[in-house]
Structures are given as structure tokens and as C-alpha cells.
Scaffold this motif. Structure first.
Motif, PDB file in Angstrom:
ATOM      1  N   ILE A  32     -34.524  20.559 -16.862  1.00  9.70           N
ATOM      2  CA  ILE A  32     -34.855  21.875 -16.764  1.00  9.70           C
ATOM      3  C   ILE A  32     -35.592  21.896 -15.512  1.00  9.70           C
ATOM      4  CG2 ILE A  32     -36.134  23.810 -17.690  1.00  9.70           C
ATOM      5  CD1 ILE A  32     -35.280  22.698 -20.506  1.00  9.70           C
ATOM      6  N   TYR A  42     -34.659  24.108 -12.163  1.00  6.72           N
ATOM      7  CA  TYR A  42     -35.668  25.216 -11.776  1.00  6.72           C
ATOM      8  C   TYR A  42     -35.857  25.098 -10.360  1.00  6.72           C
ATOM      9  CZ  TYR A  42     -40.071  27.424 -10.803  1.00  6.72           C
ATOM     10  OH  TYR A  42     -41.078  28.278 -10.064  1.00  6.72           O
ATOM     11  N   ASN A  83     -33.991  32.384 -15.381  1.00  2.00           N
ATOM     12  CA  ASN A  83     -33.553  31.874 -16.713  1.00  2.00           C
ATOM     13  C   ASN A  83     -34.008  30.783 -17.287  1.00  2.00           C
ATOM     14  OD1 ASN A  83     -31.135  33.940 -16.730  1.00  2.00           O
ATOM     15  ND2 ASN A  83     -30.124  32.514 -15.284  1.00  2.00           N
ATOM     16  N   TYR A  84     -34.982  30.047 -16.746  1.00  2.00           N
ATOM     17  CA  TYR A  84     -35.529  28.952 -17.055  1.00  2.00           C
ATOM     18  C   TYR A  84     -36.855  29.317 -17.459  1.00  2.00           C
ATOM     19  CZ  TYR A  84     -31.617  26.730 -14.640  1.00  2.00           C
ATOM     20  OH  TYR A  84     -30.429  26.460 -14.094  1.00  2.00           O
ATOM     21  N   THR A 110     -40.034  31.549 -19.942  1.00  2.00           N
ATOM     22  CA  THR A 110     -40.337  32.421 -20.999  1.00  2.00           C
ATOM     23  C   THR A 110     -40.382  33.870 -20.543  1.00  2.00           C
ATOM     24  OG1 THR A 110     -42.353  31.957 -20.984  1.00  2.00           O
ATOM     25  CG2 THR A 110     -41.161  30.593 -22.460  1.00  2.00           C
ATOM     26  N   LYS A 155     -42.778  37.796 -17.047  1.00  2.00           N
ATOM     27  CA  LYS A 155     -41.490  37.446 -16.223  1.00  2.00           C
ATOM     28  C   LYS A 155     -41.277  38.503 -15.075  1.00  2.00           C
ATOM     29  CE  LYS A 155     -37.697  35.654 -18.246  1.00  2.00           C
ATOM     30  NZ  LYS A 155     -36.282  35.557 -18.879  1.00  2.00           N
ATOM     31  N   PHE A 196     -44.221  23.737 -21.330  1.00  2.00           N
ATOM     32  CA  PHE A 196     -42.889  24.380 -22.223  1.00  2.00           C
ATOM     33  C   PHE A 196     -43.235  25.099 -23.719  1.00  2.00           C
ATOM     34  CE2 PHE A 196     -41.360  21.188 -19.081  1.00  2.00           C
ATOM     35  CZ  PHE A 196     -40.442  21.785 -18.677  1.00  2.00           C
ATOM     36  N   ASP A 208     -38.103  25.098 -25.218  1.00  2.00           N
ATOM     37  CA  ASP A 208     -37.088  24.394 -24.142  1.00  2.00           C
ATOM     38  C   ASP A 208     -37.095  25.492 -22.738  1.00  2.00           C
ATOM     39  OD1 ASP A 208     -36.861  22.121 -25.363  1.00  2.00           O
ATOM     40  OD2 ASP A 208     -35.005  22.874 -26.490  1.00  2.00           O
ATOM     41  N   LYS A 209     -38.041  26.208 -22.715  1.00  2.00           N
ATOM     42  CA  LYS A 209     -38.060  26.977 -21.554  1.00  2.00           C
ATOM     43  C   LYS A 209     -39.585  26.844 -20.719  1.00  2.00           C
ATOM     44  CE  LYS A 209     -34.667  30.576 -22.025  1.00  2.00           C
ATOM     45  NZ  LYS A 209     -34.544  32.015 -21.210  1.00  2.00           N
ATOM     46  N   SER A 260     -43.129  27.702 -19.829  1.00  2.00           N
ATOM     47  CA  SER A 260     -43.915  28.821 -20.305  1.00  2.00           C
ATOM     48  C   SER A 260     -45.158  28.850 -19.188  1.00  2.00           C
ATOM     49  CB  SER A 260     -44.668  28.513 -21.566  1.00  2.00           C
ATOM     50  OG  SER A 260     -45.135  27.086 -21.544  1.00  2.00           O
TER      51      SER A 260
END
Length: 137
Positions: free
Chosen positions: A40, A44, A58-59, A61, A77, A124, A127-128, A130
Motif C-alpha cells: 500500500i 501510495y 484512495n490509500y 482514511t 482527507k 494504518f 488497511d488504509k 491513517s
């Protein structure tokens, strides 16, 4: 009878085999989970260096936090996307490395006519990414 004994053994052997296969599958899932964070971060970084802003977000939170010694803190975001769009990526970056629960990326950036060694720390959630903290080394 011999037939009944043989069936019970087959059942026991199947239980042992199934238990072993389940452990192997669980271990593979665990390793994939750990490796996926490195993947990931690599995706990124590729998107960030390629200035693919919509792909970059997209990668992360929705409540991502970016902390940069040079550029300050950007939370959420929307603020993160604004930062990404207004701050072109610079420098050279190594491949992501797993470091406990984090993934790190070492790099070298030019600031005020000097080269600085920096390291980015990625945390993370589900799985994103943070949190990203960029520190001078």
C-alpha cells in the motif's frame, strides 16, 4: 470390524490434516496482511511521486493526519488532498520497509539548497494509511 476401525482412522487423519491446512492458511493471511501494508505504501508513493492526486487519496482514511516537520499538520482527507495538490513531491525515496506496526520510507529531499535525510512513518487503520509523519533524520 476392520472396516469400522479404518473409517475412524480416516476421520482422525482428516481432522489432523484439516487442522494443519487451516494453520497454514491463517499464517499465509497474516503474512499477506503485513506485506500488504508495504505494498500500500509503495502504491501510495508511486501515485504521490507521479502527482496522481485522486489515486493518492484512495490509500488514506477519511481522518488521515499528515505531520511534516517542514509543512506542518494537515488533518482529514480534504486538508490532506489540498496539501497533496499544493505541495509537489520532491527528492528520492527508498523502498518501503516494515518496522513493527508501521511502514517507513527513507528519503533525501532538497530544502534551502541543502540535502536533508528524512524518514516517513506510516500508520494504518483497516488497511488504509491513517497517519503519515515525516521527520528529518
Amino acid at each position: 470390524t476392520a472396516y469400522e476401525i479404518r473409517l475412524s482412522l480416516v476421520g482422525s487423519e482428516m481432522c489432523i490434516r484439516d487442522r494443519y491446512q487451516r494453520r497454514v492458511r491463517d499464517n499465509e493471511k497474516f503474512l499477506q496482511y503485513k506485506m500488504s501494508h508495504v505494498d500500500i505504501v509503495q502504491k501510495y508513493m508511486d501515485a504521490r511521486m507521479g502527482q496522481k492526486h485522486e489515486e493518492v487519496v484512495n490509500y488514506v482514511t477519511d481522518d488521515v493526519v499528515l505531520i511534516s516537520a517542514k509543512d506542518g499538520t494537515h488533518s482529514g482527507k480534504e486538508a490532506f488532498l489540498k496539501y497533496v495538490k499544493n505541495t509537489p513531491p520532491t527528492g528520492t525515496w527508498e523502498k518501503p520497509q516494515e518496522a513493527g506496526s508501521q511502514v517507513t520510507v527513507a528519503g533525501k529531499v532538497r530544502f534551502l539548497m541543502m540535502d536533508w535525510n528524512v524518514k516517513s512513518y506510516f500508520d494504518f487503520s483497516n488497511d488504509k494509511i491513517s497517519k503519515i509523519e515525516i521527520k528529518r533524520e
